[in-house]
Design a protein around this motif. Structure first.
Motif, PDB file in Angstrom:
ATOM      1  N   ALA A 139       0.869  -1.184   0.000  1.00 24.69           N
ATOM      2  CA  ALA A 139       0.000   0.000   0.000  1.00 24.69           C
ATOM      3  C   ALA A 139       0.898   1.223   0.000  1.00 24.69           C
ATOM      4  O   ALA A 139       1.945   1.243   0.662  1.00 24.69           O
ATOM      5  CB  ALA A 139      -0.931   0.024   1.213  1.00 24.69           C
ATOM      6  N   VAL A 147       0.612   2.888   6.742  1.00 22.45           N
ATOM      7  CA  VAL A 147       0.333   3.688   5.560  1.00 22.45           C
ATOM      8  C   VAL A 147       0.227   5.146   5.985  1.00 22.45           C
ATOM      9  O   VAL A 147      -0.414   5.461   6.997  1.00 22.45           O
ATOM     10  CB  VAL A 147      -0.957   3.236   4.857  1.00 22.45           C
ATOM     11  N   GLY A 203      -4.971  -1.014  -1.019  1.00 24.61           N
ATOM     12  CA  GLY A 203      -3.742  -1.787  -1.071  1.00 24.61           C
ATOM     13  C   GLY A 203      -3.957  -3.049  -1.881  1.00 24.61           C
ATOM     14  O   GLY A 203      -4.996  -3.240  -2.518  1.00 24.61           O
TER      15      GLY A 203
END
Length: 467
Positions: free
Chosen positions: A84, A185, A96
């Motif tokens: 991701a 992320v 992702g």
């Protein structure tokens, strides 16, 4: 595959650090069927019925015969990866991919994907790609499946924990579950635009988008004066010169002087020492905040990115300092790359342990405009704003506390909140008395007289004072 929303969210089991194949539950069903058919044939005395169990038993025997070696090296196993990239909070989704690279013996993969605030999703992948797969790779049977989740939160977010189980020989043999922890992320804050912006009391630089009080190359007329050494010939006003000249002779030249242009230096100060949600009951544990409810730090990130974009697009220079971490601030600069740099630094700002008490006021560029983003739940942000204002800076305090929900509080929690709210109102009033301009990022429905940030910034821009 999109994960359904759910407040509790699924948690995968603990990691099993083994790679050998073991007997799976898939062998029990065909053996049971074969035993039942054989028993029916024997009890009924019919050999042809009992013979129907023979293919099933032979299939089970063949599966056991071709089972992987118990000492098979780890290189022969399949691999599961989760990828991701950075996302923008404006999209409202985090995406992702789950990639499976099967080993020589792998035939099928059972995957369970979990994410904070969502119900775990399950899927089964075969070794051979089909035409319906989003991104199949025929070489080696690699499978890639997209996954996504809904979230309005920003910053470093742990997402997409994966539990994967490989099977072979018709699920007669399986591997212990591979546990992949959630990946981090970075969700970048949304940077919107503001119509008008306040300026610092003193502009700097030799050029820029704003008019200053200094004489120089600009557009607004300052005065008309005699030609002096250093004046440019193209600024000579021949009409004024002709009017002041005597008949038949030219003694003095007159030039048109204009105001110089300059740019503003803006320092964004982000208070990341605390993070609270709209539900007062979760103030002691930010991990209990739902994914569809932004926290005060999410609002602060969006507000800081919005202000940074607005000033940078106007041609000014913007820097950043974080009160939650004792490190060198981002120096003021301009341009698109500076906006990308600021958004990255703003996104990774988060509470880091117990807040450290500052012994001295952070040193910021002289004559700059300071925009402070804080909840003002303690005295330190208020004290720093007052010190900056007393040093001659123009300070704008942006209140980023979310619109709170108080309907579900019990009596003790309600009393505690009232005490905190009274102390917070006293701090905001003290800032206003210190000539610190206070605005809110969000308009509070309970206070119709409080404008949102765009309207409040426009009002401050019209009250600007230049030197």
């Amino acid at each position: 595959m999109s994960l359904p929303d759910s407040t509790p969210g699924g948690r995968p089991p603990p990691t099993v650090d083994r790679t050998h194949w073991r007997r799976g539950a898939g062998i029990g069903v065909p053996v049971l069927i074969a035993v039942v058919i054989l028993a029916v044939g024997i009890l009924s005395g019919r050999v042809e019925v009992a013979g129907l169990a023979l293919p099933v038993l032979l299939s089970v025997a063949w599966s056991l015969h071709r089972r992987p070696d118990a000492a098979e090296p780890e290189e022969g196993t399949g691999r599961v990866e989760v990828t991701a990239g950075d996302h923008d909070a404006g999209a409202g989704r985090i995406g992702g991919r789950v990639v499976w690279r099967p080993g020589p013996r792998s035939e099928q993969l059972r995957v369970t994907v979990s994410a904070p605030g969502h119900t775990a999703a399950r899927m089964v992948l075969g070794r051979r790609p089909r035409a319906t797969d989003p991104a199949p790779d025929a070489e080696g049977g690699v499978r890639a499946v997209p996954v996504s989740m809904r979230s309005v939160r920003t910053g470093r977010r742990p997402v997409f924990g994966v539990e994967a189980v490989e099977t072979c020989a018709g699920q007669v043999r399986i591997r212990p579950a591979q546990q992949l922890p959630p990946i981090a992320v970075t969700v970048l804050p949304t940077a919107r635009g503001l119509r008008e912006l306040p300026l610092p009391p003193r502009l700097q630089g030799l050029t820029g988008p704003h008019g200053s009080t200094r004489a120089g190359d600009g557009g607004d007329l300052r005065d008309i004066n005699l030609f002096l050494p250093g004046d440019r010939l193209r600024r000579i006003d021949w009409r004024v010169t002709a009017r002041h000249a005597g008949p038949g002779r030219l003694t003095d030249l007159y030039v048109r002087r204009t105001f110089a242009t300059a740019d503003a230096t803006v320092m964004l100060v982000l208070d990341s020492r605390d993070e609270v949600g709209a539900d007062v009951r979760t103030w002691g544990d930010v991990s209990a905040v739902r994914e569809d409810q932004p926290t005060s730090l999410d609002h602060a990130r969006d507000a800081a990115a919005t202000v940074a974009r607005s000033y940078l697009e106007a041609g000014d220079r913007v820097g950043l300092d974080d009160l939650g971490r004792l490190r060198r601030p981002v120096p003021p600069a301009g341009g698109r790359r500076q906006l990308d740099r600021l958004r990255q630094r703003i996104a990774v700002s988060e509470p880091d342990g117990e807040p450290k008490q500052r012994r001295r006021v952070p040193r910021l560029p002289s004559g700059c405009l300071i925009v402070l983003f804080s909840t003002f739940l303690d005295d330190e942000a208020m004290w720093l704003a007052q010190q900056w204002r007393s040093s001659g800076h123009r300070v704008v305090a942006v209140d980023v506390l979310p619109v709170l929900r108080l309907t579900e509080l019990d009596p003790r929690q309600r009393v505690a909140y009232r005490i905190v709210a009274m102390e917070r109102r006293d701090r905001l009033a003290a800032l206003a008395r210190s000539d610190v301009e206070v605005v809110r990022w969000l308009a509070d429905p309970a206070d119709p007289g409080q404008p949102p940030l765009d309207v409040a910034m426009t009002a401050l821009a019209r009250r600007r004072v230049r030197r």
